[in-house]
Design a protein around this motif. Structure first.
Motif, PDB file in Angstrom:
ATOM      1  N   VAL A   2       5.011  33.405 -24.287  1.00 47.70           N
ATOM      2  CA  VAL A   2       4.706  32.525 -25.403  1.00 47.70           C
ATOM      3  C   VAL A   2       5.156  31.119 -25.077  1.00 47.70           C
ATOM      4  N   PRO A   3       4.261  30.157 -25.176  1.00 46.80           N
ATOM      5  CA  PRO A   3       4.664  28.777 -24.893  1.00 46.80           C
ATOM      6  C   PRO A   3       5.618  28.250 -25.956  1.00 46.80           C
ATOM      7  N   HIS A   5       6.560  25.189 -27.953  1.00 49.59           N
ATOM      8  CA  HIS A   5       5.999  23.883 -28.272  1.00 49.59           C
ATOM      9  C   HIS A   5       6.985  23.023 -29.025  1.00 49.59           C
ATOM     10  N   LEU A  10       2.747  20.486 -31.517  1.00 45.02           N
ATOM     11  CA  LEU A  10       2.194  21.352 -32.559  1.00 45.02           C
ATOM     12  C   LEU A  10       1.288  20.576 -33.496  1.00 45.02           C
ATOM     13  N   GLU A  13      -1.808  20.672 -31.799  1.00 43.49           N
ATOM     14  CA  GLU A  13      -2.367  22.014 -31.901  1.00 43.49           C
ATOM     15  C   GLU A  13      -3.003  22.247 -33.267  1.00 43.49           C
ATOM     16  N   LEU A  41       5.941  30.530 -36.180  1.00 41.96           N
ATOM     17  CA  LEU A  41       5.919  30.955 -34.772  1.00 41.96           C
ATOM     18  C   LEU A  41       7.325  31.297 -34.290  1.00 41.96           C
TER      19      LEU A  41
ATOM     20  N   TYR B 368      -5.015  29.837 -34.481  1.00 38.27           N
ATOM     21  CA  TYR B 368      -4.112  29.486 -33.372  1.00 38.27           C
ATOM     22  C   TYR B 368      -3.821  30.708 -32.500  1.00 38.27           C
ATOM     23  N   ALA B 377      -0.290  37.194 -26.118  1.00 36.98           N
ATOM     24  CA  ALA B 377       1.105  36.965 -26.503  1.00 36.98           C
ATOM     25  C   ALA B 377       1.334  37.235 -27.990  1.00 36.98           C
ATOM     26  N   TYR B 378       0.352  36.952 -28.809  1.00 36.70           N
ATOM     27  CA  TYR B 378       0.556  37.100 -30.242  1.00 36.70           C
ATOM     28  C   TYR B 378      -0.178  38.309 -30.815  1.00 36.70           C
TER      29      TYR B 378
END
Lengths: 101, 494
Positions: A2-3, A5, A10, A13, A41, B368, B377-378
């Motif tokens: 998972v990146p 951020h 964001l 994003e 997140l 997202y 990943a999610y």
């Protein structure tokens, strides 16, 4: 993986995703959604601590697959019913702005 | 209404009995409930739309059917519907601006079955927009108030349904439960809320939020009524390929349940008695469980070790599914349109103006996590952890027949208390979400009140398709806990 951020990314994003989702968000709403996204997140990142190697994903809780029905005509919505809720229609069709030059 | 001062306070079973005995006609019953709505819903705000003419016409038809000897199970019984269940010709706006003016062109399968059973449909009940929320504050048309304390929320997303049933302005209602949206408001308002097994009830005509989790179910004044409504709405439907072909518990499954719980093994998931839980909620729930032990149940602790991940899994799975399901609101076929020169701009402006903040938040999160590079990943990881949560339950049900737990960590909170803190609002759903993720059936039933008078719910959770076991145990406990309590009444015209 998972990146991770930083908030400034964001915001970018949120803009990118809002465009994908066809949501014309005004600029002043972006920071709020970026903050919310960051917090959520951060919470969901805890799933990374689990070992899911070899675990099958669950898409549906009940094991129902390949449900078929007879392919026969049956009543559906009439054109009139289907158009009754349309914001704009003409000649039995949904009316939208020009999409081709 | 001299013969019955409080017709609208009847259970469905009581109403059927009196209609059968010809103590009252369907039209008189419908009129009495419509009058109660008119007099009292101003204080509650449960209904978004009431169609008195349609209700009275249905009541006349029910009287006519009865006079011909018809004894359909809900003949003449007035019932409310959450605003996301399609009822032909009526508004079905999901409490959203984006469906302004929309009228459903067809009946949901549950509505068709209610009509066949003779029910009189009263109107459309308030909810969190598109069922996204836990307080009904996300309605575009203003919140519903908790009939026990009007400064507090009724819960959500089926808040209008729970408040209407609790406040005796509907005999019963149908809601939907994606992560607790029937059980949590039932708990906050002191009524019974049943989330059937995923697939038990057809979703055809239910406006989709998260398709792998959504399920329609009843909110009622008694466990018996919940069983009766389930028997009407449940069963395989060719219009919903996920509906299950399994025998439906009979209508009298709760009524004929024994008083004893002898031989029943009840598991208490230790993870559901979470740190920070309201002490009065915990005390009321433990007292109800002690009552179950008095009735002969064997109570033991069990473990559901992945519970702490449930909220994260839910908000990834549900938002991913909602971002896809809500793509259809584009201002072309129905609802709001904000005109623009260019069609892409028109979509964007329509959706920005039509959706409220919580719906946008979830579409953003879902888009997202499904967007390029993040899927594994999610979303995929969440689906794998969903499997671990499901396995927890499978293991627990090897040691017990039913689980008993609180419905929520707190009683009803104040209006406005959580609106600026979405994550905190989400975390309040930790005890209801797992049943949706694992496709189980679960019920919330009243288990007393706090010192300040707020209802507390007890949750029973059973394995898939074990509604009969669930309803029998709930009925025995309900009898042991005494008659239903009613909230104070405030007259305030709609």
């Amino acid at each position: 993986m998972v990146p991770d951020h930083p908030t400034s990314d964001l915001a970018g994003e949120v803009r990118r995703v809002a465009h994908l989702a066809r949501l014309a968000l005004p600029d002043e709403e972006i920071p709020r959604f970026a903050r919310d996204l960051e917090r959520i997140l951060a919470h969901v990142r805890q799933l990374q601590e689990l070992d899911v190697e070899g675990v099958e994903p669950t898409a549906h809780a009940m094991p129902v697959t390949n449900v078929f029905r007879a392919d026969e005509p049956r009543p559906g919505l009439t054109r009139e019913d289907a158009l009754a809720n349309a914001p704009a229609s003409r000649a039995g069709l949904f009316l939208v702005p020009r999409i081709l030059e | 209404m001299s013969r019955a001062a409080d017709v609208a306070g009847w259970t469905v079973a009581e109403a059927v009995e009196r209609l059968d005995a010809e103590e009252i006609s369907s039209v008189e019953l419908a009129q009495a409930v419509l009058e109660a709505i008119g007099r009292r819903d101003g204080a509650i705000g449960a209904y978004l739309h009431v169609d008195a003419d349609a209700a009275l016409a249905a009541a006349r038809a029910a009287d006519e059917r009865r006079s011909r000897g018809d004894r359909a199970p809900l003949l003449g019984v007035p019932i409310g519907l959450k605003d996301n269940i399609s009822e032909q010709g009526q508004p079905c706006g999901c409490a959203s601006r984006i469906l302004r003016g929309y009228r459903a062109p067809y009946d949901a399968t549950v509505v068709r079955r209610l009509r066949e059973a003779g029910a009189v449909l009263l109107g459309r009940l308030n909810m969190d927009e598109f069922a996204m929320g836990s307080s009904t504050e996300n309605s575009a048309f203003g919140p519903t108030r908790n009939p026990w304390d009007r400064t507090r929320v009724p819960g959500g997303s089926s808040g209008g349904a729970a408040a209407a049933v609790a406040a005796d302005i509907a005999l019963a209602a149908l809601g939907s439960d994606t992560g607790g949206s029937i059980r949590q408001p039932a708990s906050f308002c002191g009524c019974v809320g049943l989330k059937p097994t995923y697939g038990r009830v057809s979703r055809y005509g239910l406006v989709a939020f998260a398709s792998s989790l959504d399920q329609i179910g009843p909110l009622t004044k008694s466990v018996d009524d919940a069983a009766l409504l389930l028997s009407v709405i449940a069963g395989r439907d060719p219009m919903d390929s996920t509906s299950l072909d399994a025998p439906v518990p009979p209508a009298d499954v709760a009524r004929t349940a024994p008083d004893t719980l002898q031989g029943l093994r009840i598991g208490l998931p230790v993870e559901y008695f979470i740190p920070g839980m309201d002490a009065e909620v915990e005390a009321a729930v433990r007292a109800a469980i002690a009552r179950a032990a008095d009735l002969g149940a064997e109570v033991r602790e069990v473990r559901l070790p992945h519970t702490r991940y449930a909220v994260a899994v839910y908000y990834l799975v549900a938002t991913a599914e909602c971002s896809a399901n809500l793509a259809r609101y584009d201002g072309v076929r129905y609802g709001l349109r904000i005109p623009a020169e260019d069609v892409i701009e028109q979509y964007g402006r329509t959706r920005a103006a039509g959706f409220g903040p919580e719906v946008k938040r979830r579409i953003i999160l879902g888009t997202y996590t499904l967007s390029a590079g993040y899927y594994d990943a999610y979303y995929l990881r969440a689906q794998k952890v969903r499997t671990l949560i499901r396995r927890d339950f499978e293991a627990a049900y090897r040691e017990c027949d039913l689980l008993a737990a609180p419905v929520t960590p707190t009683p009803a909170f104040r209006l406005g208390e959580n609106v600026d803190d979405p994550l905190n609002m989400y975390l309040g759903d930790i005890l209801t979400i797992p049943a949706n993720l694992a496709g189980l059936c679960a019920i919330s039933l009243p288990a007393g009140r706090t010192a300040s008078g707020l209802p507390v719910g007890l949750q029973l959770i059973a394995p898939p398709l074990e509604e009969a076991r669930l309803l029998r145990a709930a009925a025995a406990l309900e009898r042991a806990m005494g008659p239903r309590e009613r909230p104070p009444r405030t007259e305030e015209a709609r």
